[in-house]
Design a protein around this motif. Structure first.
Motif, PDB file in Angstrom:
ATOM      1  N   VAL A  28       0.862  -1.187   0.000  1.00  0.00           N
ATOM      2  CA  VAL A  28       0.000   0.000   0.000  1.00  0.00           C
ATOM      3  C   VAL A  28       0.896   1.235   0.000  1.00  0.00           C
ATOM      4  O   VAL A  28       1.776   1.362   0.840  1.00  0.00           O
ATOM      5  CB  VAL A  28      -0.903   0.025   1.244  1.00  0.00           C
ATOM      6  N   PRO A  29       0.715   2.140  -0.978  1.00  0.00           N
ATOM      7  CA  PRO A  29       1.642   3.258  -1.087  1.00  0.00           C
ATOM      8  C   PRO A  29       1.628   4.152   0.158  1.00  0.00           C
ATOM      9  O   PRO A  29       0.585   4.381   0.769  1.00  0.00           O
ATOM     10  CB  PRO A  29       1.156   4.024  -2.316  1.00  0.00           C
ATOM     11  N   TYR A  45      -1.085  -1.820  -7.751  1.00  0.00           N
ATOM     12  CA  TYR A  45      -0.137  -0.867  -7.175  1.00  0.00           C
ATOM     13  C   TYR A  45       1.229  -0.903  -7.838  1.00  0.00           C
ATOM     14  O   TYR A  45       2.155  -0.285  -7.381  1.00  0.00           O
ATOM     15  CB  TYR A  45       0.009  -1.107  -5.667  1.00  0.00           C
TER      16      TYR A  45
END
Lengths: 292, 459, 433
Positions: free
Chosen positions: B337-338, B458
């Motif tokens: 998850v960025p 992602y």
């Protein structure tokens, strides 16, 4: 984690800070101090002798600056000059980086920003932030804007929340574009729309200050123009600090401009003065495009 | 000729072929003016000759060895006039024949068996001689042919590389062969099982007692093959395991990824991962001798009735085993998850836990779900812990303190020890294996697909 | 864009509402964080409990009670007059031991008392005497003092004395307990290092059971696994990473490999039973078949890690070699493979560690049989260490509990050693690009 140094002189009246540092990087070896007008009378944010360290490395050297009410201050400088690091000190986003240490005195409406007793949660609600890359949550447009009010419990009823969302989107100039698809994911918008959505998300919690970290660097010129317009409108209600790599943008949107160089605040002045008559040779060199 | 001798001989021939090819090339280079006149380096000529000499012969030998026993058996059995009807009887008879031929059989053998044994010996010796002769002729012939056909213009390197490439492809296809092999081996036996026991009874029957009677007139001789108690038992143990593993694994992944300092992380992560390296039989021992008595005593002290082999003990220990599995998979997806999403939430004044619960977890949810599905498939297929700690009684119960049995336990009990290969009891294990394979296959397929899609999002 | 400043809530109101909820939000934060710490603690506690449980149960098995006896190699009792293979096979060493025991404790007179007395030493003790005599034929007719392995009931009783004064009696009678205590007091019963545990195969008698056969079985099985899975796995990885075109066939192979990595191990056992044993008629209980099954099981692990190692080699190396005119095969075998080797070896060690701990598929192919002899090759019937653990865990004798735990300790030490060497190898040889 940080030491608070009281600077009585700085509080009482604007004086030249003793920001004197030996610059040993590169060929220029000269004593520097901030020139221009770093302080103002009705300061919303007040920073004195700020030093920031990443582990052993020092990223910000003894910076002192005021940001006035309903003022847009632009921070410019070559990449790696510490302007973003400095901006992230103002709502303590640097706390999230392991090994980052902030020293000096920073205050918002004369209340300290750093300190053991300061709660970052309400602080960040007062000092909002817009990031370099648009970062909408993978949720619907509505939920993106409603996120802040929901976690803070600002709206007591659904209708109130709807109103906050609508108002925020209106202020961000996005309402007309998205009002028919509020339940669609925010990530499906265009880059410029996403960034305005992030601005709407930030103003939904009624902040007093908005920090913008190169908000247009990932956008095309048309979307950039739209955001710049928006910044100008927002100035009425908010205090804005914007970091930008574009001098034109700084010239267009800000009242005052601060020039950073290698972690030092070299010059702060009215935007017009900085761009037409820079007082420091480094500023002049940067403005005229000799490096950057 | 004995097979090992044959192999050694072939190996020797291959080495000779390499040497001949190599020296031919060197000699050719000397007479025609240097190595540059050759199309490839001498070693490639050597390899080329060796491959032609060895590969076809080895392939022939391999195929021969794989099928000769079955063919000989068919031939021998065809020669016997009155053989038993059942496969078990035929097996017994054939074993007798083999033992007699090997000289192990004590006691009298019927003339029929003696004749068959003679035929067996004759066939086997013939087969061995033929296989030796054919493979040696093939090796020498092809080797000599390649040496004779040698020319400096021959692109030996390309030919060798083509063959090697073929070998690489064959190795890569091993995975497909394995899957096909699994499918075939469980499918055929299952089909035979479903001829004896209707598939509806197997899937929906509520009673499981696979003990077949020795005599047809014995009480309860039919055996019952209703697998529902096994399915519910498996589900209950897996559910208990997931009830332990998912919260603990997920929360430790979250803590390590979002809260822990670098020092805590470098210490705690490997320690928890030790749990993944402990063999399942050790968990089984731990569950059966430490956890199960502990739970029983605890339940008794609270006035509850607990069996000494309980679903709870097996599930609990299985959950502990799966913790590192869940936590490392979740760790991967949470780290994917960025950071910008976390910054966005924190910048609005979320607390860390709000950021995690309302932004990070929802964003990572597909990946986490995929990981949990993989963990479920693992729990369903786990064998040793349940064999040692869950018990054998096929109870249809919802009480975790009672003993239950699972699909894997039944496969083990049905197949361990002496078995006849055609009784429904043995075949039932393969039908259970088929169920197990199919259900885990579907779970894995969905899970891997979900995780892959999540990664792409992602990247 | 009208009404920009018209919000119902003033900033002041917003501040107040935020303040109101702060305390409860921070409380939730603390709870959440606490849950995280609790989870980590639970995981670590599980590791701790598991290891202390095994070690506390198993460390006793490394010592074994032995009884010192003066034995007389009486030709009459033995029933032989010379020492050669035939007479050794017939000689009545049990009688010699019984006589020595009667001499030591003359008070045992009734039949039942004598039976009690004789059960002090292990039923394996006569073999110790036979070996002594075989090595020293001049002992015939002589008397010597030897340490003989005690029976497992005696051993259990002696070891339990350190836990409680009473000790665990089990089948031990009061009189026998008295004898044992007498022997202990006089130093004629001691706990000595249990060499039997490392030199013997399985046995029905706990005091004679050892892990040597299982260890050798594991070794042979792993050798077969390594010899097959490493070359095949590396070859498959090379094809998929360096050659394979991106098409449906390659996709199918990839999906297959990933799926196989998650197929329950017992299913591989079914495959081994149906194909290797029933179809190809390979011998049951043999390390060969065990190795084949474990090869299929570890192949996905090795392929996946080998591909990762190949991926880590930067493309610039391939381009440089290709630019020199090297063929694809030469590029791979001369340049890429040597650089990827450490990573591949690490993966192989981890795959082997996984195979070493595997039990379920080996039960299917008959490696669960009771086998006493140490296997000498890959086709001899044998068992492996995890299966031996499973078998002992099922045995009712109390003395087998500590042996099971000790076998687990040996297994875990080997596994820790393997994993540690994998980590070391990675640290030492793997280059960062």
């Amino acid at each position: 984690m940080n030491t608070m140094t009281l600077d009585a002189a700085g509080q009482a009246e604007p004086v030249q800070p003793k920001a004197v540092e030996q610059d040993t990087v590169g060929t220029q070896t000269k004593v520097r101090e901030t020139v221009g007008k770093p302080f103002c009378d009705s300061a919303k944010l007040r920073m004195r002798n700020v030093n920031v360290f990443y582990g052993e490395a020092q990223a910000i050297h003894d910076v002192s600056l005021d940001i006035g009410r309903n003022e847009v201050v632009a921070m410019i400088g070559p990449s790696g000059c510490g302007k973003s690091t400095f901006l992230r000190c103002l709502n303590r986003m640097n706390d999230t980086i392991e090994g980052c240490r902030v020293e000096g005195e920073l205050s918002l409406d004369d209340e300290p920003i750093y300190g053991a007793k300061v709660d970052v949660v309400p602080l960040r609600a007062r000092v909002g932030m817009v990031f370099q890359k648009p970062n909408p949550f993978p949720k619907s447009i509505y939920d993106n804007v409603a996120y802040g009010p929901k976690i803070h419990g600002i709206a007591s009823r659904r209708a109130e929340l709807d109103e906050i969302v609508e108002n925020s989107l209106r202020r961000a100039g996005l309402w007309n574009e998205v009002k028919d698809r509020l339940d669609k994911p925010g990530t499906g918008l265009s880059g410029g729309q996403q960034q305005r959505l992030c601005i709407a998300r930030a103003i939904a919690v009624s902040p007093e200050v908005i920090l913008m970290d190169e908000p247009c660097s990932a956008l095309d010129p048309i979307a950039t123009a739209r955001i710049e317009e928006l910044i100008d409108e927002l100035r009425e209600n908010y205090t804005i600090a914007i970091v930008t790599h574009s001098m034109q943008q700084a010239a267009r949107v800000s009242q005052r401009t601060a020039y950073f160089h290698l972690g030092h605040l070299v010059e702060v002045n009215d935007t017009e003065t900085v761009f037409t008559n820079p007082q420091h040779e480094l500023t002049e060199a940067y403005i005229t495009g000799r490096f950057g | 000729m004995q097979t090992p001798t044959l192999f050694a001989l072939l190996l020797l021939l291959i080495l000779v072929a390499y040497g001949t090819g190599f020296s031919r090339a060197v000699a050719a280079a000397r007479t025609s003016g240097g190595l540059r006149k050759l199309a490839s380096l001498p070693s490639y000529y050597g390899l080329h000759t060796a491959l032609w000499c060895g590969l076809p012969a080895l392939l022939l030998l391999g195929t021969w060895l794989a099928f000769d026993d079955a063919i000989i058996r068919a031939l021998v059995m065809n020669g016997i006039a009155d053989k038993p009807d059942t496969i078990a009887g035929q097996n017994l008879l054939y074993a007798q024949v083999q033992n007699l031929a090997a000289g192990h059989l004590f006691g009298e053998a019927s003339p029929q068996v003696q004749a068959a044994a003679a035929r067996f010996t004759e066939l086997r010796n013939g087969s061995r001689n033929l296989q030796a002769a054919l493979s040696l002729i093939l090796a020498i012939g092809l080797g000599a042919f390649t040496v004779l056909r040698f020319s400096p213009q021959l692109r030996a390197r390309e030919k060798v590389e083509k063959v090697l490439r073929g070998v690489l492809i064959a190795c890569a296809c091993a995975a497909i062969f394995t899957t096909v092999g699994i499918l075939l081996s469980v499918l055929f036996e299952s089909l035979r099982f479903f001829q004896a026991v209707p598939i509806t009874e197997f899937l929906f029957g509520l009673h499981w007692s696979p003990q077949m009677a020795l005599r047809a007139d014995q009480v309860g001789s039919s055996g019952a093959f209703g697998a529902v108690p096994l399915f519910t038992g498996t589900l209950m143990v897996s559910a208990i395991a997931m009830f332990v593993a998912v919260p603990v694994g997920l929360m430790s992944a979250i803590y390590l990824a979002e809260y822990a300092s670098k020092r805590v992380r470098t210490f705690a992560k490997p320690v928890i991962e030790i749990l993944a390296g402990v063999p399942t039989v050790v968990y089984g021992f731990f569950a059966a001798l430490t956890v199960a008595p502990f739970i029983r005593d605890l339940a008794t002290s609270m006035g509850l009735q607990a069996s000494s082999e309980s679903a709870l003990a097996a599930g609990l220990v299985m959950g502990i085993m799966i913790i590192p599995f869940v936590s490392s998979l979740s760790d991967d997806v949470i780290n994917a998850v960025p950071q910008s999403l976390r910054d966005g939430a924190l910048g609005l004044g979320s607390t860390k836990s709000e950021t995690v619960r309302k932004v990070v977890i929802p964003a990572a949810l597909p990946g986490i779900v995929g990981g949990v599905l993989l963990a479920v498939s693992r729990a369903i297929g786990e064998t040793m812990i349940v064999v040692m700690a869950a018990g054998l009684a096929a109870n249809l119960t919802t009480n975790p303190l009672e003993s239950v049995t699972t699909v894997t336990v039944q496969i083990v009990t049905l197949l361990v020890g002496d078995q006849e290969f055609d009784s429904p009891k043995t075949l039932a294990a393969f039908a259970l294996g088929l169920m197990l394979f199919l259900s885990t296959l579907v779970l894995n397929f969905i899970a891997l697909h979900v995780v892959k899609k999540y990664r792409e999002q992602y990247d | 864009m009208t009404d920009l400043s018209q919000t119902k809530l003033t900033q002041q109101q917003v501040r107040e509402r935020i303040e109101q909820r702060l305390a409860s939000r921070h409380r939730k934060e603390k709870i959440f964080r606490g849950l995280g710490i609790a989870s980590i603690a639970f995981g670590m506690l599980a590791v701790l409990v598991l290891f202390t449980d095994i070690i506390s149960k198993g460390s006793g098995a490394f010592v074994q009670s032995a009884i010192e006896l003066r034995v007389h190699y009486d030709e009459q009792v033995l029933g032989i007059d010379k020492v050669d293979d035939e007479s050794l096979a017939w000689a009545n060493f049990t009688g010699v031991i019984r006589e020595a025991l009667r001499e030591r404790f003359p008070e045992a007179s009734s039949r039942s008392e004598k039976r009690e007395l004789y059960s002090l030493v292990s039923t394996g003790a006569p073999f110790t005497l036979r070996d002594r005599l075989e090595a020293n034929p001049e002992l015939l007719g002589q008397t010597e003092t030897v340490w003989l392995t005690a029976d497992d009931d005696v051993d259990t009783f002696v070891k339990s004395l350190s836990d409680s004064a009473e000790g665990f009696r089990g089948r031990t009678s009061d009189q026998k307990a008295g004898w044992i205590e007498q022997l202990m007091a006089s130093g004629e019963l001691k706990k000595r290092f249990n060499t039997t545990f490392f030199t013997n195969g399985d046995s029905r008698e706990p005091e004679q059971a050892g892990i040597r056969a299982a260890l050798m079985g594991s070794l042979f099985t792993l050798l077969v696994t390594l010899a097959l899975s490493f070359p095949i796995g590396v070859a498959a990885a090379i094809y998929l990473e360096e050659y394979a075109p991106k098409n449906r066939w390659t996709d199918l192979i990839e999906v297959n490999i990933n799926n196989l990595a998650a197929v329950p191990s017992i299913v591989f056992g079914l495959l081994g039973l149906a194909i290797f044993i029933n179809f190809f008629e390979l011998p049951r209980s043999a390390p060969l078949v065990g190795g084949l099954v474990l090869t299929l099981m570890t192949l996905p692990t090795i392929i996946i890690s080998s591909r990762a190692a190949l991926k880590a080699v930067p493309p610039s190396i391939r381009e440089a070699a290709m630019g020199m005119g090297a063929s694809r095969m030469q590029v791979v075998f001369h340049h890429v493979l040597p650089l990827a080797m450490p990573g591949m070896l690490t993966g192989a060690i981890i795959g082997m560690a996984q195979a070493l701990g595997e039990t379920a598929p080996l039960l299917m192919i008959g490696m669960v049989a009771f086998i006493v002899d140490v296997p000498g090759g890959i086709t001899d019937p044998s068992t492996v260490l995890p299966v031996q653990i499973f078998l002992w865990a099922d045995s009712p004798e109390r003395a087998f509990v500590e042996r099971t735990s000790a076998a687990i300790m040996v297994l875990l030490s080997v596994l820790i050693l393997m994993n540690a060497s994998a980590v070391l190898l990675r640290k030492k040889l793997e280059r960062r690009w």
